[in-house]
Design a protein around this motif. Structure first.
Motif, short mmCIF file in Angstrom:
data_model
loop_
_atom_site.label_atom_id
_atom_site.label_comp_id
_atom_site.label_asym_id
_atom_site.label_seq_id
_atom_site.Cartn_x
_atom_site.Cartn_y
_atom_site.Cartn_z
N UNK A 80 17.68 -59.13 5.84
CA UNK A 80 17.91 -59.36 7.33
C UNK A 80 18.30 -60.85 7.54
N UNK A 81 18.92 -60.90 8.77
CA UNK A 81 19.28 -62.39 9.39
C UNK A 81 17.99 -62.75 10.22
N UNK A 82 18.22 -64.24 10.22
CA UNK A 82 17.22 -64.49 11.33
C UNK A 82 18.11 -64.91 12.55
N UNK A 83 17.70 -64.80 13.95
CA UNK A 83 18.57 -64.78 15.08
C UNK A 83 17.72 -65.77 15.96
N UNK A 84 18.57 -66.63 16.75
CA UNK A 84 18.01 -67.18 17.90
C UNK A 84 19.05 -67.57 18.82
N UNK A 85 18.79 -67.55 20.03
CA UNK A 85 19.77 -68.05 21.22
C UNK A 85 19.39 -69.40 21.40
N UNK A 86 20.55 -70.18 21.38
CA UNK A 86 20.57 -71.75 22.01
C UNK A 86 21.75 -71.90 22.64
N UNK A 87 21.74 -73.11 23.19
CA UNK A 87 22.78 -73.75 23.87
C UNK A 87 23.72 -74.79 22.69
N UNK A 88 24.89 -74.19 22.76
CA UNK A 88 25.80 -75.25 21.65
C UNK A 88 27.06 -75.70 22.64
N UNK A 89 26.99 -76.95 22.86
CA UNK A 89 28.15 -77.77 23.47
C UNK A 89 28.27 -76.87 24.85
N UNK A 90 27.05 -76.56 25.69
CA UNK A 90 27.22 -76.00 26.97
C UNK A 90 27.29 -74.69 27.10
N UNK A 91 27.45 -74.09 25.90
CA UNK A 91 27.58 -72.29 25.95
C UNK A 91 26.19 -71.73 25.36
N UNK A 92 26.05 -70.35 25.92
CA UNK A 92 24.78 -69.75 25.34
C UNK A 92 25.51 -69.03 24.19
N UNK A 93 24.82 -69.35 23.06
CA UNK A 93 25.21 -68.80 21.80
C UNK A 93 24.03 -68.16 21.14
N UNK A 94 24.34 -67.47 20.28
CA UNK A 94 23.46 -66.85 19.23
C UNK A 94 23.68 -67.21 17.90
N UNK A 95 22.52 -67.88 17.34
CA UNK A 95 23.08 -68.28 16.08
C UNK A 95 22.17 -67.64 14.94
N UNK A 96 22.84 -67.19 13.84
CA UNK A 96 22.50 -66.18 12.79
C UNK A 96 22.28 -67.23 11.59
N UNK A 97 21.23 -66.73 10.75
CA UNK A 97 21.17 -67.62 9.34
C UNK A 97 20.67 -66.34 8.44
N UNK A 98 21.08 -66.57 6.95
CA UNK A 98 20.86 -65.67 6.24
C UNK A 98 20.94 -66.29 4.87
N UNK A 99 20.03 -66.01 3.90
CA UNK A 99 20.07 -66.50 2.33
C UNK A 99 21.40 -65.70 1.95
N UNK A 100 22.32 -66.52 1.49
CA UNK A 100 23.63 -65.95 1.20
C UNK A 100 23.55 -65.47 -0.25
N UNK A 101 24.49 -64.54 -0.86
CA UNK A 101 24.36 -64.07 -2.24
C UNK A 101 24.49 -65.16 -3.29
N UNK A 102 25.14 -66.42 -2.87
CA UNK A 102 25.13 -67.50 -3.58
C UNK A 102 23.84 -68.58 -3.90
N UNK A 103 23.32 -67.88 -2.82
CA UNK A 103 21.64 -68.55 -2.70
C UNK A 103 21.33 -69.97 -1.74
#
Length: 338
Positions: free
Chosen positions: A243-266
């Protein structure tokens, strides 16, 4: 681990919850942004089975739920509350079993409503969902059978901006969604989405006052986003199997959703896009060292609302952390072992 195991506490300190042998450990910052204290056992000396669910309330309190062995061949759920990272968590409190008695039926999930009441969800022996809710003034209501059928591992519990609790679960060929019509009400199974879902890939996030968004990987390997009442959107190809991990955050003044996941490459892969605007597109950018196959990733915001990411590997015990730099974009500090 089920849920976000990297948590910002009420006092701004970050803490992580890790499973080690037959206990849950907590490590916390000594002060916001400062060094990390050694690990401490959560909930006393009670022996646990190797899984734990974590939920964080709007008050910053962490709620943890795990299975413990009871008599031979049987288990029961237990709950602990951790009010502040620097304080000891409460002792494990028995919650019983969704079927009255029996062995483990699945990995639990926990969400905390606006009143600070923990809601515990777990598969029952019939393949549906059992739920136990905390009373506002202490104690627990009786177990409820929320129905459902052939529910798979990997429940996703979430609290919306409304403060009401929701649950997502995958079944063969579909995703089920339960929600509360009002605070404290019994969650109702209100929608089913036909979708071929890879088991164990659900993750939910509150994304607006009206909606929560569920992220899942379909059987063709695409990471999809779904808000009940609408059609799912294909976001991008999943970076890895979990599964991904997800968090809402402000990036350069915009409401964004950031996703993170361990890739197949590690490595850890990150992708960001404007919240609830999946048509804007997203792409993965990998970061950090190559990780063991069992490594997981979690995201949160620190006391200054900067993004923090952590990875944990049960096989090696390695815990790595990075923060967003104070500069435009999503530049991260070098990953550090803590």
């Amino acid at each position: 681990m089920n849920g976000d195991w990297l948590v910002r506490g009420r006092d701004g300190r970050l803490s992580v919850y890790l499973f080690s042998e037959d206990a849950v450990l907590c490590r916390a910052e000594h002060g916001p942004g400062g060094p990390w204290d050694p690990p401490r056992t959560v909930g006393g000396g009670q022996k646990l089975h190797p899984s734990v669910a974590v939920g964080r309330g709007s008050d910053g309190y962490a709620h943890l739920v795990a299975w413990r062995p009871t008599v031979p061949g049987e288990s029961g759920l237990v709950h602990s509350t951790h009010f502040r990272p620097r304080l000891a968590a409460l002792d494990w409190n028995p919650l019983g079993h969704p079927d009255g008695r029996g062995d483990r039926t699945g990995t639990p999930a926990v969400a905390v409503d606006a009143q600070g009441r923990a809601h515990v969800f777990v598969r029952n022996a019939s393949g549906g969902i059992g739920m136990l809710a905390q009373k506002e003034k202490g104690g627990w209501d009786p177990w409820l059978d929320l129905k459902g059928r052939d529910v798979q591992e990997g429940l996703a519990a979430v609290t919306g901006e409304s403060g009401r609790v929701e649950l997502y679960a995958a079944v063969p060929g579909a995703i089920l969604h339960w929600s509360q019509e009002e605070a404290g009400a019994r969650p109702v199974l209100d929608e089913a989405l036909e979708a071929a879902v890879r088991p164990g890939t659900l993750r939910a996030l509150a994304t607006s006052p009206q909606s929560t968004t569920l992220y899942f990987t379909d059987d063709s390997g695409h990471l999809c986003a779904w808000r009940p009442g609408a059609k799912p959107a294909t976001l991008l190809t999943a970076a890895g199997p979990g599964p991904v991990s997800a968090v809402r955050c402000e990036l350069d003044g915009h409401d964004c959703t950031l996703l993170a996941q361990r890739s197949a490459g590690g490595r850890v892969a990150f992708a960001a896009y404007p919240t609830e605007q999946e048509t804007a597109g997203a792409w993965w950018t990998e970061s950090g060292p190559q990780l063991p196959p069992d490594a997981v990733v979690s995201l949160t915001l620190d006391e200054t609302d900067r993004v923090v990411a952590a990875t944990s590997s049960p096989s090696t015990g390695q815990l790595l952390l990075t923060r967003r730099k104070e500069e435009p974009g999503l530049a991260l500090t070098a990953w550090q072992e803590i």
